[in-house]
Design an enzyme around this catalytic site. Structure first.
Site, PDB file in Angstrom:
ATOM      1  CG  HIS A   1      -2.087  -0.869   1.114  1.00 26.95           C
ATOM      2  ND1 HIS A   1      -2.902  -0.857   0.018  1.00 26.95           N
ATOM      3  CD2 HIS A   1      -2.600  -1.786   1.959  1.00 26.95           C
ATOM      4  CE1 HIS A   1      -3.862  -1.732   0.192  1.00 26.95           C
ATOM      5  NE2 HIS A   1      -3.708  -2.329   1.359  1.00 26.95           N
TER       6      HIS A   1
ATOM      7  CB  CYS B   1      -1.513   3.457  -4.619  1.00 26.97           C
ATOM      8  SG  CYS B   1      -2.824   2.293  -4.426  1.00 26.97           S
TER       9      CYS B   1
END
Lengths: 269, 55
Positions: free
Chosen positions: A158, A226
């Protein structure tokens, strides 16, 4: 008594029109007028907006600081289980199916002074608090590469503080070290790029040449996360190539030697 | 809303102030430790950190 009743009648005689408002204002209101109700509604609405703003700010603070804390705690637990994991892996044989969500390896990025325990699997559940290794189900060909082997050792994380938040700061030539049960593998960053989420070829055995996927020649490491931060429209991809393999008997490589005490402490628990 | 809370709390103003602080702390802790961790996985900026869906 007389005074209040007088005042009452006084108000009543003035009516509820807006004309009498200004003169009446200093007295404490005894009857709810249309203006009072309107003010109440406006005030209530304002308070709701104010509360919503506070809640969102607080949630933003949680996303940055609270999750870092949770990530650190989870990483500590994973580190404790990692050595056991490696021993079990040996007992069960290297070809045995890894348990999803269990620890897989340790990943060091000395230039950012960061290190994690990498888990098996890249589902939301798996990578909630740590980077995850793309397993057999997640790569084309259905055969994920182990660390240090020809092919592509791909890891997802993440873009949260504590995980891959600063991954964009890596430059070509920066080192990334992967530790498994037997060796330390040092990789050097060779490419950084941003792709769209459907470009799954970045985790192929050979992301640069699809023809080699069956029989990859290069040993690569790929990190995905991301991009941009706190968004999920694109993916930031870091490719690195194996430059050094060092058996664990020879100790930690120099580039991550300064990270050793913490690691050993974590492993010794 | 806030006015109502202040009026409902008993005691003189220092007591009210103390009770208010306790209330605020309790709400904050509840959010931080229970509500936020629960809703966090559903936030769009976390979902799909990787390209393989459900992989």
């Amino acid at each position: 008594m007389v005074y209040t009743s007088e005042r009452h009648s006084h108000r009543g005689s003035r009516g509820r029109g807006s004309r009498g408002r200004r003169r009446r204002h200093p007295e404490p209101p005894r009857e709810r007028t249309g203006g009072d109700i309107a003010r109440g509604i406006v005030r209530g609405f304002g308070e709701l907006l104010f509360t919503a703003g506070l809640l969102m700010l607080f949630f933003a603070a949680y996303e940055v600081y609270g999750k870092q804390f949770e990530t650190d705690r989870e990483q500590d637990q994973l580190a404790q289980g990692l050595e056991d994991q490696w021993e079990q892996q040996e007992v069960r044989g290297p070809d045995s199916e890894p348990l999803p969500g269990s620890a897989n390896s340790r990943l060091y990025i000395p230039d950012l002074d960061l290190q994690w325990v990498v888990v098996n699997g890249v589902s939301q559940e798996d990578i909630r608090y740590s980077p995850g290794h793309y397993g057999d189900d997640a790569v084309s060909g259905g055969d994920a590469t182990a660390a240090g082997q020809p092919g592509n050792y791909a890891v997802a994380g993440h873009r949260t503080p504590g995980i891959f938040w600063d991954l964009d700061l890596l430059e070509n030539g920066d080192q990334i070290v992967v530790e498994d049960a037997e060796n330390f593998y040092t990789y050097e960053v060779i490419e950084e790029r941003t792709v769209t989420p459907d470009q799954v070829e970045v985790v192929d055995p050979d992301p640069f040449n699809a023809e080699n996927n069956e029989d990859p020649q290069r040993s690569l490491l790929t990190l995905t996360t991301c991009a941009p931060r706190l968004n999920n429209t694109h993916r930031l991809i870091i490719h690195a190539e194996l430059t050094d393999t060092r058996p664990k008997d020879e100790g930690m490589p120099e580039n991550i030697a300064d990270m050793a005490p913490e690691t050993q402490a974590a492993a010794g628990e | 809303m806030y006015g109502l809370i202040w009026r409902v709390l008993p005691g003189p103003w220092p007591v009210k102030l103390l009770l208010t602080l306790v209330l605020v702390a309790a709400v904050a802790a509840g959010l931080w430790f229970y509500v936020f961790p629960a809703i966090d996985p559903y936030m769009p900026f976390n979902d799909g950190a990787v390209e393989v869906e459900g992989g």
